[in-house]
Design a protein around this motif. Sequence first.
Motif, PDB file in Angstrom:
ATOM      1  N   THR A  80     -54.674  42.261  55.707  1.00 41.41           N
ATOM      2  CA  THR A  80     -53.724  42.380  57.105  1.00 41.41           C
ATOM      3  C   THR A  80     -52.724  41.554  57.030  1.00 41.41           C
ATOM      4  N   ILE A  81     -52.460  40.870  55.855  1.00 39.29           N
ATOM      5  CA  ILE A  81     -51.175  39.973  55.735  1.00 39.29           C
ATOM      6  C   ILE A  81     -49.911  40.644  56.398  1.00 39.29           C
ATOM      7  N   ALA A  82     -49.869  42.184  55.773  1.00 41.54           N
ATOM      8  CA  ALA A  82     -48.559  42.552  56.337  1.00 41.54           C
ATOM      9  C   ALA A  82     -48.352  42.957  57.871  1.00 41.54           C
ATOM     10  N   GLN A  83     -49.308  42.756  58.459  1.00 41.74           N
ATOM     11  CA  GLN A  83     -49.408  43.096  59.886  1.00 41.74           C
ATOM     12  C   GLN A  83     -49.503  41.965  60.889  1.00 41.74           C
ATOM     13  N   LYS A  84     -50.274  40.959  60.375  1.00 36.17           N
ATOM     14  CA  LYS A  84     -50.442  39.815  61.257  1.00 36.17           C
ATOM     15  C   LYS A  84     -48.966  38.906  61.590  1.00 36.17           C
ATOM     16  N   PRO A  85     -48.619  38.538  62.871  1.00 38.05           N
ATOM     17  CA  PRO A  85     -47.616  38.210  63.212  1.00 38.05           C
ATOM     18  C   PRO A  85     -47.338  37.003  62.624  1.00 38.05           C
ATOM     19  N   ALA A  86     -48.421  36.130  62.072  1.00 35.41           N
ATOM     20  CA  ALA A  86     -48.400  34.887  61.553  1.00 35.41           C
ATOM     21  C   ALA A  86     -47.807  34.915  60.262  1.00 35.41           C
ATOM     22  N   PHE A  87     -48.190  36.109  59.614  1.00 33.15           N
ATOM     23  CA  PHE A  87     -47.769  36.043  57.887  1.00 33.15           C
ATOM     24  C   PHE A  87     -46.744  37.178  57.798  1.00 33.15           C
ATOM     25  N   ARG A  88     -46.574  38.143  58.530  1.00 33.03           N
ATOM     26  CA  ARG A  88     -45.743  39.467  57.931  1.00 33.03           C
ATOM     27  C   ARG A  88     -44.533  39.162  57.287  1.00 33.03           C
ATOM     28  N   THR A  89     -43.882  38.125  58.000  1.00 32.67           N
ATOM     29  CA  THR A  89     -42.465  37.928  57.620  1.00 32.67           C
ATOM     30  C   THR A  89     -42.555  37.122  56.295  1.00 32.67           C
ATOM     31  N   ALA A  90     -43.498  36.193  56.116  1.00 33.67           N
ATOM     32  CA  ALA A  90     -43.833  35.205  55.087  1.00 33.67           C
ATOM     33  C   ALA A  90     -44.043  36.101  53.877  1.00 33.67           C
ATOM     34  N   CYS A  91     -44.981  37.115  54.173  1.00 35.47           N
ATOM     35  CA  CYS A  91     -45.298  38.072  53.025  1.00 35.47           C
ATOM     36  C   CYS A  91     -44.197  38.858  52.478  1.00 35.47           C
ATOM     37  N   ARG A  92     -43.221  39.066  53.245  1.00 32.48           N
ATOM     38  CA  ARG A  92     -42.316  39.865  52.660  1.00 32.48           C
ATOM     39  C   ARG A  92     -41.111  39.088  52.005  1.00 32.48           C
ATOM     40  N   GLU A  93     -40.644  37.770  52.613  1.00 30.96           N
ATOM     41  CA  GLU A  93     -39.814  36.907  52.008  1.00 30.96           C
ATOM     42  C   GLU A  93     -40.067  35.759  51.492  1.00 30.96           C
ATOM     43  N   ARG A  94     -41.237  35.163  51.621  1.00 33.77           N
ATOM     44  CA  ARG A  94     -41.694  33.699  51.180  1.00 33.77           C
ATOM     45  C   ARG A  94     -42.929  33.791  50.706  1.00 33.77           C
ATOM     46  N   ARG A  95     -42.934  34.196  49.500  1.00 34.22           N
ATOM     47  CA  ARG A  95     -44.321  34.264  48.635  1.00 34.22           C
ATOM     48  C   ARG A  95     -44.223  33.117  47.530  1.00 34.22           C
ATOM     49  N   CYS A  96     -45.452  32.517  47.155  1.00 33.94           N
ATOM     50  CA  CYS A  96     -45.429  31.493  46.356  1.00 33.94           C
ATOM     51  C   CYS A  96     -46.510  31.398  45.453  1.00 33.94           C
ATOM     52  N   LEU A  97     -46.535  30.462  44.403  1.00 29.43           N
ATOM     53  CA  LEU A  97     -47.740  30.234  43.497  1.00 29.43           C
ATOM     54  C   LEU A  97     -48.258  28.849  43.815  1.00 29.43           C
ATOM     55  N   ILE A  98     -49.668  28.617  44.069  1.00 32.14           N
ATOM     56  CA  ILE A  98     -50.460  27.590  43.969  1.00 32.14           C
ATOM     57  C   ILE A  98     -51.268  27.419  42.975  1.00 32.14           C
ATOM     58  N   PRO A  99     -50.958  26.198  42.250  1.00 31.21           N
ATOM     59  CA  PRO A  99     -51.554  25.992  41.006  1.00 31.21           C
ATOM     60  C   PRO A  99     -53.047  25.249  41.355  1.00 31.21           C
TER      61      PRO A  99
END
Length: 219
Positions: A80-99
């Motif tokens: 649901t990450i691409a639809q949820k208001p909290a995450f949808r913009t970050a999913c498209r533009e601000r992804r990261c790696l968590i070691p």
Amino acid sequence: MCGRFAVTLPPDAMAQLFGAAPANDLPEAPNFNVCPTTQIHVVRSGDTGRQLVSMRWGFLPHWYKSPTDGPLLINARAETIAQKPAFRTACRERRCLIPATGFYEWTKDAQGNRLPWYIHPADNAPLVMAGVWQIWDKGETRTTSCAIVTTGANRPMSDIHHRMPVVLRPEDCGKWLGEEGPGAATLMRAAPDDFLAFHRVDTAVNSNRASGPDLIEPV
């Protein structure tokens, strides 16, 4: 889900592993009991290349008036990450790696006692979890926060929990960061059944104040 993890690589080794420039305010490592709302190591991609930075684990949507204004968002569901208001913009533009080195999950025995498990790559290589991030800016308060992306568990992991982090192979990191064009959505899947190993650990880790390498030792 993923609610606690361990990281044992020193920051300079993380920076070298991901080809990232390290920031000056990185959290201390090793940390065998990384808890939500604390600062964690995150790799992001920017105009000057990859950066290893510190972020708050607990995503803050822009409409939160304070860090405690709504639910604590430590995980983002891949489905649901691409639809949820909290995450949808970050999913498209601000992804990261968590070691990380591994993460913890819990089962319960017949008496309802919480039994912790430590889950890690079967080959003991570093674990790379997919994440999303954003800047939360309210007046004089500016916080960069992140969440770990999760998906349905693979078969072995499902014996412990029905969710697991989205785990990235080294060759997938550039695509997740957006450095290799589109296609990040195809990475949001469970790890292969033979990718992870796990073992029971001492219930000391049930406390978020516990620390030390004994937390990941088998019992």
